[in-house]
Design a protein around this motif. Structure first.
Motif, short mmCIF file in Angstrom:
data_model
loop_
_atom_site.label_atom_id
_atom_site.label_comp_id
_atom_site.label_asym_id
_atom_site.label_seq_id
_atom_site.Cartn_x
_atom_site.Cartn_y
_atom_site.Cartn_z
N MET A 175 63.00 -62.90 37.07
CA MET A 175 61.96 -63.97 37.02
C MET A 175 61.21 -64.58 35.31
N GLN A 176 61.95 -65.38 34.32
CA GLN A 176 61.27 -65.10 32.67
C GLN A 176 59.47 -65.58 32.48
N GLN A 177 59.18 -64.83 31.74
CA GLN A 177 58.00 -65.66 31.92
C GLN A 177 57.34 -66.58 31.83
N PRO A 178 56.47 -67.54 31.65
CA PRO A 178 56.21 -68.66 31.33
C PRO A 178 56.02 -68.37 29.65
N ARG A 179 56.36 -69.17 28.25
CA ARG A 179 56.13 -68.67 27.10
C ARG A 179 54.63 -69.18 26.96
N TYR A 180 53.93 -67.88 26.23
CA TYR A 180 52.97 -68.01 25.21
C TYR A 180 52.06 -66.78 26.23
N VAL A 181 52.49 -66.38 27.37
CA VAL A 181 51.37 -65.22 27.97
C VAL A 181 51.02 -64.02 26.79
N ARG A 182 51.71 -63.53 26.69
CA ARG A 182 51.18 -62.31 25.58
C ARG A 182 50.93 -62.77 24.72
N ALA A 183 50.78 -63.57 24.24
CA ALA A 183 49.32 -64.57 22.68
C ALA A 183 48.15 -64.50 23.79
N ASN A 184 48.55 -65.36 24.89
CA ASN A 184 47.23 -65.76 25.68
C ASN A 184 46.18 -64.62 26.36
N ALA A 185 47.09 -63.68 26.42
CA ALA A 185 46.82 -61.96 27.02
C ALA A 185 46.30 -61.48 26.24
N LEU A 186 46.95 -61.04 25.03
CA LEU A 186 46.21 -60.43 23.96
C LEU A 186 44.87 -61.16 23.28
N ALA A 187 44.98 -62.19 22.99
CA ALA A 187 43.59 -63.70 22.63
C ALA A 187 42.84 -63.22 23.50
N PHE A 188 43.05 -63.30 24.45
CA PHE A 188 41.78 -62.44 25.30
C PHE A 188 41.05 -61.14 25.35
N ALA A 189 42.13 -60.35 25.72
CA ALA A 189 41.57 -59.28 25.47
C ALA A 189 40.92 -58.92 24.36
N ILE A 190 41.53 -58.73 23.36
CA ILE A 190 41.02 -58.78 22.09
C ILE A 190 39.00 -58.48 21.96
N PRO A 191 39.26 -60.23 22.23
CA PRO A 191 37.45 -59.97 21.81
C PRO A 191 36.78 -59.41 23.02
N ALA A 192 37.48 -59.63 23.96
CA ALA A 192 37.08 -59.08 25.10
C ALA A 192 36.65 -57.54 25.54
N VAL A 193 37.16 -56.78 24.65
CA VAL A 193 36.88 -55.09 24.41
C VAL A 193 36.25 -55.11 22.95
N LEU A 194 36.71 -56.00 22.38
CA LEU A 194 35.60 -55.13 20.82
C LEU A 194 33.72 -55.95 22.08
N MET A 195 33.82 -57.06 22.39
CA MET A 195 32.43 -57.17 22.89
C MET A 195 31.57 -56.66 24.22
N ALA A 196 32.99 -55.62 24.57
CA ALA A 196 32.47 -54.75 25.80
C ALA A 196 31.90 -53.61 25.09
N GLY A 197 33.09 -53.02 23.97
CA GLY A 197 31.91 -52.50 23.04
C GLY A 197 31.09 -52.31 22.65
N ALA A 198 30.57 -53.48 22.16
CA ALA A 198 29.67 -54.11 20.96
C ALA A 198 28.26 -53.69 21.75
N LEU A 199 28.68 -54.33 23.37
CA LEU A 199 27.59 -54.72 24.37
C LEU A 199 27.55 -53.46 24.42
N GLY A 200 27.90 -52.13 24.97
CA GLY A 200 28.23 -51.19 25.22
C GLY A 200 27.33 -50.59 24.86
N SER A 201 27.74 -50.10 23.21
CA SER A 201 26.86 -49.68 22.53
C SER A 201 25.63 -50.46 22.08
N GLN A 202 25.30 -51.22 22.66
CA GLN A 202 24.09 -51.85 22.20
C GLN A 202 23.09 -51.69 23.68
N TYR A 203 23.52 -51.75 24.43
CA TYR A 203 21.97 -51.30 25.87
C TYR A 203 23.20 -50.17 26.79
N ILE A 204 24.00 -49.19 26.33
CA ILE A 204 24.31 -47.87 26.82
C ILE A 204 23.50 -47.45 25.20
#
Length: 154
Positions: A1-30
């Motif tokens: 089954m072929q993946q829909p277009r832009y799946v990797r780009a969309n996943a990366l566009a979500f993952a980058i800020p999610a991981v960086l914000m997890a790191g920022a908030l973790g360094s703040q609250y933990i």
């Protein structure tokens, strides 16, 4: 089954800020590293990128790649602010704010108890790179990677 277009780009566009914000908030609250004003400036584009990338998951071309590219630009914006902040920390140039106690405090007593966090002094470094520097590196490289994936349509 072929993946829909832009799946990797969309996943990366979500993952980058999610991981960086997890790191920022973790360094703040933990980790107990309180953010300065310029640290908060770097967070706002990541919040925007998260919302935009989430919206893009439900859309189809031609709007999907536009939103993913906007999320990438938001990530790059955070990286640019990180470059500026890191330059202030390394004393390459002066900042535009006094970076003292948070304006979110509601009383003089709260202001006096709030930690004074300076924008021109890195609270934590690894290999001579501050958190602002790491945000700049990861955000700029990540934002460019997302744009490259959008261009490829993957």
């Amino acid at each position: 089954m072929q993946q829909p277009r832009y799946v990797r780009a969309n996943a990366l566009a979500f993952a980058i800020p999610a991981v960086l914000m997890a790191g920022a908030l973790g360094s703040q609250y933990i980790g107990g590293l309180h953010p300065c004003e310029m640290c908060h400036w770097q967070r706002w584009p990541h919040y925007a990128a998260l919302v935009i990338a989430l919206l893009a998951f439900w859309l189809k071309p031609p709007m999907k790649p536009v939103l993913i590219a906007l999320a990438a630009l938001a990530i790059l914006t955070s990286g640019a602010i990180g470059v500026f902040h890191a330059g202030v920390e390394y004393h390459w140039w002066e900042g535009v704010t006094p970076c003292t106690a948070s304006a979110a405090s509601t009383s003089l007593e709260d202001l006096l108890r709030a930690p004074i966090i300076r924008c021109d002094a890195a609270q934590w470094t690894l290999g001579g790179i501050s958190l602002a520097g790491f945000n700049a590196i990861f955000s700029i490289l990540g934002g460019l990677a997302v744009l490259a994936l959008v261009k490829r349509g993957s």
